[in-house]
Design an enzyme around this catalytic site. Structure first.
Site, PDB file in Angstrom:
ATOM      1  N   GLY A 149       0.788  -1.328  -0.229  1.00  0.00           N
ATOM      2  CA  GLY A 149       0.114  -0.162   0.052  1.00  0.00           C
ATOM      3  C   GLY A 149       0.905   1.319   0.134  1.00  0.00           C
ATOM      4  N   ASN A 164       1.246   3.085  -2.632  1.00  0.00           N
ATOM      5  CA  ASN A 164       0.574   4.092  -3.431  1.00  0.00           C
ATOM      6  C   ASN A 164      -0.779   4.618  -2.582  1.00  0.00           C
ATOM      7  OD1 ASN A 164       1.275   4.583  -6.199  1.00  0.00           O
ATOM      8  ND2 ASN A 164       1.832   2.442  -5.976  1.00  0.00           N
ATOM      9  N   MET A 189      -4.389  -7.145  -6.472  1.00  0.00           N
ATOM     10  CA  MET A 189      -3.981  -8.195  -7.422  1.00  0.00           C
ATOM     11  C   MET A 189      -4.982  -9.155  -7.898  1.00  0.00           C
ATOM     12  SD  MET A 189      -0.874  -7.314  -7.670  1.00  0.00           S
ATOM     13  CE  MET A 189       0.031  -8.515  -8.232  1.00  0.00           C
ATOM     14  N   ARG A 190      -6.359  -8.914  -8.011  1.00  0.00           N
ATOM     15  CA  ARG A 190      -7.165  -9.816  -8.392  1.00  0.00           C
ATOM     16  C   ARG A 190      -7.635  -9.180  -9.932  1.00  0.00           C
ATOM     17  NH1 ARG A 190      -6.369 -14.204  -6.436  1.00  0.00           N
ATOM     18  NH2 ARG A 190      -8.261 -15.108  -7.026  1.00  0.00           N
ATOM     19  N   ASN A 217      -6.692   2.752 -12.512  1.00  0.00           N
ATOM     20  CA  ASN A 217      -5.526   1.787 -11.897  1.00  0.00           C
ATOM     21  C   ASN A 217      -4.308   2.492 -12.201  1.00  0.00           C
ATOM     22  OD1 ASN A 217      -4.225  -0.784 -11.449  1.00  0.00           O
ATOM     23  ND2 ASN A 217      -3.854  -0.849 -13.653  1.00  0.00           N
ATOM     24  N   HIS A 252      -0.190   1.501 -13.158  1.00  0.00           N
ATOM     25  CA  HIS A 252       0.321   0.387 -13.581  1.00  0.00           C
ATOM     26  C   HIS A 252       1.673   0.772 -13.701  1.00  0.00           C
ATOM     27  CE1 HIS A 252       1.156  -3.359 -15.701  1.00  0.00           C
ATOM     28  NE2 HIS A 252       1.962  -2.589 -16.947  1.00  0.00           N
ATOM     29  N   GLU A 277     -10.240  -5.384 -20.538  1.00  0.00           N
ATOM     30  CA  GLU A 277      -8.931  -6.037 -20.996  1.00  0.00           C
ATOM     31  C   GLU A 277      -7.990  -5.552 -19.939  1.00  0.00           C
ATOM     32  OE1 GLU A 277     -10.621  -4.033 -22.912  1.00  0.00           O
ATOM     33  OE2 GLU A 277     -12.046  -5.453 -23.818  1.00  0.00           O
ATOM     34  N   ASP A 282      -4.989  -3.993 -18.067  1.00  0.00           N
ATOM     35  CA  ASP A 282      -4.056  -2.974 -18.393  1.00  0.00           C
ATOM     36  C   ASP A 282      -4.497  -2.406 -19.594  1.00  0.00           C
ATOM     37  OD1 ASP A 282      -2.489  -3.758 -15.959  1.00  0.00           O
ATOM     38  OD2 ASP A 282      -1.387  -4.918 -16.879  1.00  0.00           O
ATOM     39  N   GLU A 336       8.671   5.717  -7.074  1.00  0.00           N
ATOM     40  CA  GLU A 336       8.977   7.158  -6.525  1.00  0.00           C
ATOM     41  C   GLU A 336       7.954   8.025  -7.472  1.00  0.00           C
ATOM     42  OE1 GLU A 336      13.104   8.142  -5.847  1.00  0.00           O
ATOM     43  OE2 GLU A 336      12.427  10.157  -5.731  1.00  0.00           O
TER      44      GLU A 336
HETATM   45  C1  GRF Z   1       2.776  -0.640  -7.767  1.00  0.00           C
HETATM   46  O1  GRF Z   1       4.178  -0.751  -8.518  1.00  0.00           O
HETATM   47  C2  GRF Z   1       1.589  -0.346  -8.806  1.00  0.00           C
HETATM   48  O2  GRF Z   1       2.134   0.184  -9.720  1.00  0.00           O
HETATM   49  C3  GRF Z   1       1.255  -1.812  -8.931  1.00  0.00           C
HETATM   50  O3  GRF Z   1       1.406  -2.374  -7.967  1.00  0.00           O
HETATM   51  C4  GRF Z   1       2.332  -1.734  -7.055  1.00  0.00           C
HETATM   52  C5  GRF Z   1       1.679  -1.561  -5.848  1.00  0.00           C
HETATM   53  O4  GRF Z   1       2.541  -1.275  -5.118  1.00  0.00           O
HETATM   54  N1  GRF Z   1      -0.274  -2.108  -9.552  1.00  0.00           N
HETATM   55  P1  GRF Z   1       1.932  -0.316  -3.524  1.00  0.00           P
HETATM   56  O5  GRF Z   1       1.227  -1.891  -2.901  1.00  0.00           O
HETATM   57  O6  GRF Z   1       1.009   0.475  -3.583  1.00  0.00           O
HETATM   58  O7  GRF Z   1       3.212  -0.063  -2.647  1.00  0.00           O
END
Ligand code: GRF
Length: 217
Positions: free
Chosen positions: A14, A16, A93-94, A110, A112, A146, A148, A175
């Site tokens: 987490g 982000n 991750m689902r 999202n 990515h 679809e 990403d 970062e």
């Molecule tokens: C990040 O690299 C994001 O781009 C990808 O999964 C990772 C999640 O990292 N979808 P965090 O849990 O936010 O540290």
């Protein structure tokens, strides 16, 4: 002015999510987190949320064996009950079904870790290094069924430097993710990132952007 209510979906550390929590702490930020939802009870992001006094919920996919519709309906109900207006995937991750994605069309984004449409899927940093690209980065996009894919809201590029391995590159990209995600949420909350067909048009001024030049090799 009322703030846009976010629901953040996580599965793990987490970082982000933390960037969004920190951004939302600023009084003039136009969004607030109404709910953090995890599919894993031990996700570190839940601790970050609790520390920030944010409501959390866990909907564990393993409680719905072979029944993805019920798993997603529970998540959907939880988000709606919290009054969520924009769902932010942050390391969730689902894979989401077309049903769920349809429920939140143009209200589901999202982040990515690549410059889409390059390197969809997993292990993006390893694959960027193997491809020899000179720039890598991250993308915030609206979600479509679809994986990403979907209209791009914002991207940040970072150089690939001599001596990089997947870890150093991932750190540099991460970062930039932490800056980009709040920026993209702000654009949406201010009504300035609008979907137009397959594209997102940004209305109003954008900050001056530094131009990156090809790094030395
Ligand atoms: C990040 O690299 C994001 O781009 C990808 O999964 C990772 C999640 O990292 N979808 P965090 O849990 O936010 O540290």
């Amino acid at each position: 002015m009322s703030k846009l209510k976010l629901g953040v979906l996580i599965s793990g550390r987490g970082s982000n999510l933390q960037a969004l929590i920190d951004a939302c702490a600023a009084p003039d930020f136009p969004a607030e987190i109404a709910l953090v939802l995890s599919n894993k009870a031990d996700a570190f992001g839940l601790e970050r949320s609790a520390k920030a006094g944010i409501a959390t919920a866990t909907v564990d996919h393993r409680d719905y064996p072979g029944d993805k519709p019920a798993f997603e309906a529970t998540m959907d109900a939880s988000l709606r009950k919290a009054g969520v207006q924009l769902v932010c995937l942050a390391g969730f991750m689902r894979l989401l079904s077309p049903w769920f994605v349809g429920q939140w069309r143009d209200a589901l984004i999202n982040i990515h870790p690549s410059l889409l449409p390059s390197f969809k899927g997993l292990d993006t940093h390893e694959r960027a290094l193997a491809a020899g690209v000179r720039f890598h980065g991250c993308t915030v996009h609206y979600v479509r069924p679809e994986m990403d894919e979907g209209p791009i809201i914002a991207q940040a590029a970072v150089p690939v430097l001599p001596g990089d391995d997947a870890h150093s590159l991932a750190d540099r990209v991460l970062e930039s993710e932490h800056k980009l995600y709040p920026h993209a949420v702000r654009l949406i909350a201010e009504g300035r990132a609008r979907v137009d067909g397959d594209l997102v048009r940004i209305h109003g001024p954008v900050p001056d952007l530094a131009t990156l030049t090809n790094p030395p090799i």
